[in-house]
Write an enzyme that holds these catalytic residues in place. Structure first.
Site, PDB file in Angstrom:
ATOM      1  N   HIS A   1       0.744  -1.463  -0.071  1.00 18.57           N
ATOM      2  CA  HIS A   1      -0.268  -0.094  -0.038  1.00 18.57           C
ATOM      3  C   HIS A   1       1.074   1.192  -0.231  1.00 18.57           C
ATOM      4  O   HIS A   1       1.387   1.604   1.120  1.00 18.57           O
ATOM      5  CB  HIS A   1      -0.958   0.257   0.668  1.00 18.57           C
ATOM      6  CG  HIS A   1      -1.360  -1.348   1.239  1.00 18.57           C
ATOM      7  ND1 HIS A   1      -2.423  -1.242   0.028  1.00 18.57           N
ATOM      8  CD2 HIS A   1      -2.011  -2.117   2.490  1.00 18.57           C
ATOM      9  CE1 HIS A   1      -3.524  -2.641   1.318  1.00 18.57           C
ATOM     10  NE2 HIS A   1      -2.873  -2.666   1.747  1.00 18.57           N
TER      11      HIS A   1
ATOM     12  N   GLN B   1       1.078   4.277   2.145  1.00 21.82           N
ATOM     13  CA  GLN B   1       1.272   4.036   4.230  1.00 21.82           C
ATOM     14  C   GLN B   1       2.650   4.634   4.963  1.00 21.82           C
ATOM     15  O   GLN B   1       2.820   4.554   5.363  1.00 21.82           O
ATOM     16  CB  GLN B   1       0.641   3.078   4.247  1.00 21.82           C
ATOM     17  CG  GLN B   1      -0.701   2.926   4.357  1.00 21.82           C
ATOM     18  CD  GLN B   1      -1.375   2.063   4.872  1.00 21.82           C
ATOM     19  OE1 GLN B   1      -0.469   0.678   5.677  1.00 21.82           O
ATOM     20  NE2 GLN B   1      -2.737   1.460   4.280  1.00 21.82           N
TER      21      GLN B   1
ATOM     22  N   TYR C   1      -5.857   1.295  -3.157  1.00 23.74           N
ATOM     23  CA  TYR C   1      -7.163   2.002  -3.044  1.00 23.74           C
ATOM     24  C   TYR C   1      -7.103   2.665  -2.746  1.00 23.74           C
ATOM     25  O   TYR C   1      -8.505   2.710  -2.682  1.00 23.74           O
ATOM     26  CB  TYR C   1      -7.680   0.895  -1.869  1.00 23.74           C
ATOM     27  CG  TYR C   1      -6.960   0.861  -0.616  1.00 23.74           C
ATOM     28  CD1 TYR C   1      -6.877   1.727   0.039  1.00 23.74           C
ATOM     29  CD2 TYR C   1      -6.475  -0.537  -0.418  1.00 23.74           C
ATOM     30  CE1 TYR C   1      -7.010   1.996   1.857  1.00 23.74           C
ATOM     31  CE2 TYR C   1      -5.836  -0.223   1.478  1.00 23.74           C
ATOM     32  CZ  TYR C   1      -6.246   0.877   1.756  1.00 23.74           C
ATOM     33  OH  TYR C   1      -4.697   0.689   3.397  1.00 23.74           O
TER      34      TYR C   1
ATOM     35  N   HIS D   1     -10.781  -5.747  -1.891  1.00 25.60           N
ATOM     36  CA  HIS D   1     -10.653  -5.415  -0.614  1.00 25.60           C
ATOM     37  C   HIS D   1     -10.375  -6.750   0.388  1.00 25.60           C
ATOM     38  O   HIS D   1      -9.422  -6.946   1.178  1.00 25.60           O
ATOM     39  CB  HIS D   1     -11.294  -4.405  -0.380  1.00 25.60           C
ATOM     40  CG  HIS D   1     -10.370  -3.816   1.181  1.00 25.60           C
ATOM     41  ND1 HIS D   1     -10.628  -4.367   2.324  1.00 25.60           N
ATOM     42  CD2 HIS D   1      -8.888  -3.008   1.928  1.00 25.60           C
ATOM     43  CE1 HIS D   1      -9.412  -3.955   3.497  1.00 25.60           C
ATOM     44  NE2 HIS D   1      -8.976  -2.991   2.776  1.00 25.60           N
TER      45      HIS D   1
ATOM     46  N   ARG E   1     -15.373  -8.122   4.717  1.00 29.49           N
ATOM     47  CA  ARG E   1     -16.506  -7.257   5.315  1.00 29.49           C
ATOM     48  C   ARG E   1     -16.879  -6.567   4.110  1.00 29.49           C
ATOM     49  O   ARG E   1     -17.534  -5.747   3.852  1.00 29.49           O
ATOM     50  CB  ARG E   1     -15.808  -7.105   6.363  1.00 29.49           C
ATOM     51  CG  ARG E   1     -14.382  -6.094   6.409  1.00 29.49           C
ATOM     52  CD  ARG E   1     -13.858  -5.428   7.409  1.00 29.49           C
ATOM     53  NE  ARG E   1     -12.022  -5.094   7.211  1.00 29.49           N
ATOM     54  CZ  ARG E   1     -11.733  -5.523   6.868  1.00 29.49           C
ATOM     55  NH1 ARG E   1     -11.113  -6.448   6.964  1.00 29.49           N
ATOM     56  NH2 ARG E   1     -10.451  -4.205   7.210  1.00 29.49           N
TER      57      ARG E   1
ATOM     58  N   GLU F   1      -7.250 -11.680   8.767  1.00 30.42           N
ATOM     59  CA  GLU F   1      -6.162 -10.673   9.340  1.00 30.42           C
ATOM     60  C   GLU F   1      -6.733 -10.471  10.341  1.00 30.42           C
ATOM     61  O   GLU F   1      -5.058 -10.887  11.343  1.00 30.42           O
ATOM     62  CB  GLU F   1      -5.987  -9.283   8.511  1.00 30.42           C
ATOM     63  CG  GLU F   1      -4.654  -8.425   8.858  1.00 30.42           C
ATOM     64  CD  GLU F   1      -4.428  -7.078   8.198  1.00 30.42           C
ATOM     65  OE1 GLU F   1      -3.663  -6.623   8.452  1.00 30.42           O
ATOM     66  OE2 GLU F   1      -5.779  -7.192   7.346  1.00 30.42           O
TER      67      GLU F   1
ATOM     68  N   HIS G   1      -2.391 -12.372   4.330  1.00 31.74           N
ATOM     69  CA  HIS G   1      -2.439 -12.598   5.653  1.00 31.74           C
ATOM     70  C   HIS G   1      -2.795 -13.970   5.660  1.00 31.74           C
ATOM     71  O   HIS G   1      -2.237 -14.783   6.289  1.00 31.74           O
ATOM     72  CB  HIS G   1      -3.303 -11.049   6.775  1.00 31.74           C
ATOM     73  CG  HIS G   1      -3.056  -9.924   5.928  1.00 31.74           C
ATOM     74  ND1 HIS G   1      -1.302 -10.143   6.570  1.00 31.74           N
ATOM     75  CD2 HIS G   1      -3.591  -8.731   5.358  1.00 31.74           C
ATOM     76  CE1 HIS G   1      -0.708  -7.965   5.876  1.00 31.74           C
ATOM     77  NE2 HIS G   1      -2.940  -7.765   5.420  1.00 31.74           N
TER      78      HIS G   1
ATOM     79  N   ASP H   1       3.505  -4.338   3.113  1.00 28.02           N
ATOM     80  CA  ASP H   1       2.453  -4.061   3.164  1.00 28.02           C
ATOM     81  C   ASP H   1       3.156  -1.893   3.906  1.00 28.02           C
ATOM     82  O   ASP H   1       2.549  -1.473   2.879  1.00 28.02           O
ATOM     83  CB  ASP H   1       2.046  -5.201   4.391  1.00 28.02           C
ATOM     84  CG  ASP H   1       0.393  -4.984   4.987  1.00 28.02           C
ATOM     85  OD1 ASP H   1      -0.110  -3.274   3.999  1.00 28.02           O
ATOM     86  OD2 ASP H   1      -0.328  -5.793   5.328  1.00 28.02           O
TER      87      ASP H   1
END
Length: 454
Positions: free
Chosen positions: A59, A62, A122, A208, A211, A236, A270, A321
Site C-alpha cells: 500500500h 502508507q 485503493y 479488498h 467485509r 487478518e 495475511h 504491506d
C-alpha cells in the site's frame, strides 16, 4: 542481445561458478553457461547473484506514515485504532503527493532486493471522495512512480464497497476508496487499454476483503475479470473472523474456499487466523498466501501457521504491506522466527534435515512472488526475465562463506545492506547500492511530507 557474467549464481539446479548469461532484446534470459570464460562484451559482477523476490503486497501511500502510529491511545490499541490514524493521514494527499511517496517507496524497494511490486491500490478518488476528471488518475500515478525508478509493477485496483459484513455503509474515512461494480469495471477497462501491452506492467484486481465486498458483487467482479491475478485480504484480525461468523456462520477462509473459485490466480493476503482444515484447503487450492510478517507484527495481528502450511506444499510469498519495514530480509527472518517462537524449535521452515533455512525461504518467496504478480521471474533460467540481485560477497558479514551460507548470512546474520546491485529486465537499476535518481526522489519525498504532516 547483451551479456552478463557472474562470479557465482544460484541456478535451479544449485550454485554454479563463472556463469555467463546472454539476454534477448526484451531483457529475458536467452542462454546460461556455467564454468565459462567471461565474454569480452559482458558486464561482470563479482558477487553472488540470485533471482529477485517480488514484493507481493504494497500500500504505497502508507509509506508516508510509517512510524507515526506508535503513540499509545486512550484505550487498548489494535489494527482498528491504527486504521483511523491512517485514514486521517490520507485527507490531504493529492496525486502529486502520492506519486512522490510511491517513488520514494519504490526506490527503497529496489535497493532492498525486491525486483517487482504488487500494488494493492485503493486510494482512487479526490480528497472529498469525488472521482477525478480521469477516474484512473491515481492508478496512473502509481505506474508513473514505478516506471520512474525501473520497478516492474502488478497494479491491483481495489474494489471497496462497504465498511463491514452485510453491506454496511462506508465511513467518511473510506470515501476515497469506494466503487460500485460498474465504475470498477470502467476503471479496470481503462487500465487495460493504457497498460495491457506494457512488458513491465501486469494488471489484476483486488477485492479488498469479504467485509468490504458483498458476496454478489465479489462473484460478479471475479466473473468480469477472467484473467490476471486476484488478491484479497483475508482473516487478518480475530475481530474479522468473529464478524464473519456472526454474519454468515462461516470463518472468512472457510467461506471463501466454499463460495469462490480459489485457484492459482488468487493471492490470499495475511490468512493469519486459520483452522487446520482451512490451512489444508488453501495449500491444496494452488493459491499463494501473501505474508507480511513485519506489518502483521506491528499491528498485533498474529503469526501465520507457516510450518503446517509449508509442510502441505502451500505456496507463499512476502510483502511489505504498510512499509513499517521495506526489507525481504526482515520479513523472511520474522517468518522463521515466528515459527520458532510458537514451536520452541529452530530451523523450523528449512524443509528437512541438512537443509539451509534461508535457501528454502528465498526460493519459496521467489516462486510465490512470481506467481502472485504474474511476471515470468523468480528463477535464473532460460525464458525468465533477468530480474536479479547481486549480494556483496566482499562484505564482512559474508566473509569466509560460500553458496547456501551466503543466503543464511544474508537473512540471519545482521541488518547491514548486503544487496550491492539490482538488475531488472537486464538493466542495472541499482549499482553499488545507489539508485541513479534516489537523491532527487528523496528530496521530493521530504518536501511532500513537510506539507502533508507539518
Amino acid at each position: 542481445m547483451s551479456n552478463l557474467f557472474f562470479a557465482a549464481a544460484l541456478l535451479p539446479q544449485g550454485w554454479a561458478d563463472n556463469v555467463a548469461v546472454a539476454l534477448d532484446g526484451r531483457g529475458r534470459i536467452a542462454s546460461i553457461t556455467a564454468n565459462a570464460a567471461c565474454p569480452p562484451d559482458a558486464e561482470r559482477f563479482d558477487g553472488a547473484v540470485v533471482a529477485g523476490i517480488a514484493n507481493l503486497h504494497s500500500h504505497a501511500h502508507q509509506r508516508a506514515i510509517a512510524g507515526l502510529g506508535e503513540m499509545s491511545g486512550e484505550g487498548t490499541d489494535s489494527f482498528w485504532s491504527w486504521r483511523d490514524v491512517m485514514y486521517r493521514a490520507l485527507d490531504r494527499m493529492d496525486p502529486e503527493d502520492f506519486e512522490a511517496v510511491a517513488a520514494q517507496l519504490y526506490v527503497e524497494t529496489l535497493k532492498a532486493g525486491f525486483t517487482a511490486v504488487a500494488e494493492f491500490h485503493y486510494l482512487h478518488h479526490d480528497r472529498d471522495g469525488s472521482p477525478f476528471a480521469d477516474p484512473a488518475e491515481m492508478s496512473h500515478r502509481t505506474v508513473a512512480a514505478a516506471r520512474a525508478v525501473g520497478l516492474p509493477i502488478t497494479l491491483l485496483p481495489v474494489l471497496y464497497a462497504a465498511s463491514g459484513f452485510g453491506g454496511t455503509a462506508p465511513t467518511h474515512g473510506q470515501r476515497r476508496f469506494i466503487h460500485d461494480g460498474d465504475a470498477f469495471v470502467r476503471l479496470t477497462g481503462a487500465l487495460h487499454r493504457a497498460y495491457g501491452r506494457d512488458d513491465d506492467v501486469r494488471l489484476g484486481i483486488a477485492p479488498h476483503s469479504l467485509r468490504a465486498v458483498p458476496e454478489r458483487l465479489l462473484a460478479d467482479m471475479v466473473a468480469a475479470h477472467p484473467a490476471g491475478p486476484i488478491h484479497i485480504h483475508i482473516a487478518e484480525q480475530r475481530k474479522e473472523v468473529e464478524d464473519s461468523l456472526a454474519h454468515s456462520g462461516r470463518r472468512p477462509v472457510e467461506w471463501l474456499l466454499e463460495r469462490a473459485p480459489v485457484d492459482a490466480r488468487w493471492c490470499l493476503i495475511h490468512a493469519t487466523h486459520m483452522t487446520e482444515a482451512e490451512t489444508r484447503g488453501v495449500a491444496q487450492s494452488g493459491a499463494v498466501a501473501g505474508l507480511c510478517p513485519t506489518t502483521e507484527a506491528n499491528l498485533g495481528d498474529g503469526f501465520f501457521p507457516a510450518d503446517s502450511y509449508m509442510a502441505q506444499g502451500g505456496r507463499w510469498g512476502i510483502g511489505s504491506d504498510s512499509h513499517i519495514s521495506v526489507s525481504p530480509v526482515e520479513d523472511l527472518r520474522w517468518l522463521e522466527y515466528g515459527a520458532r517462537l510458537t514451536s520452541g524449535r529452530r530451523t523450523v521452515l528449512a524443509g528437512g534435515p541438512r537443509r539451509a533455512t534461508a535457501r528454502r525461504l528465498v526460493e519459496d518467496a521467489q516462486a510465490g512472488g512470481a506467481q502472485a504478480t504474474g511476471f515470468d521471474a523468480g528463477r535464473i533460467a532460460v525464458g525468465q526475465r533477468a530480474d536479479l540481485v547481486v549480494l556483496d560477497t566482499d562484505h564482512p558479514l559474508l566473509a569466509a562463506r560460500r553458496s547456501d551460507a551466503w543466503l543464511d548470512s544474508w537473512i540471519f546474520a545482521g541488518n547491514a545492506g548486503l544487496v550491492r546491485d539490482v538488475i531488472v529486465g537486464g538493466r542495472v537499476v541499482v549499482r553499488d547500492r545507489r539508485h541513479p535518481r534516489e537523491d532527487d526522489i528523496a528530496e521530493r519525498f521530504k518536501n511532500t511530507l513537510g506539507r502533508l504532516l507539518g
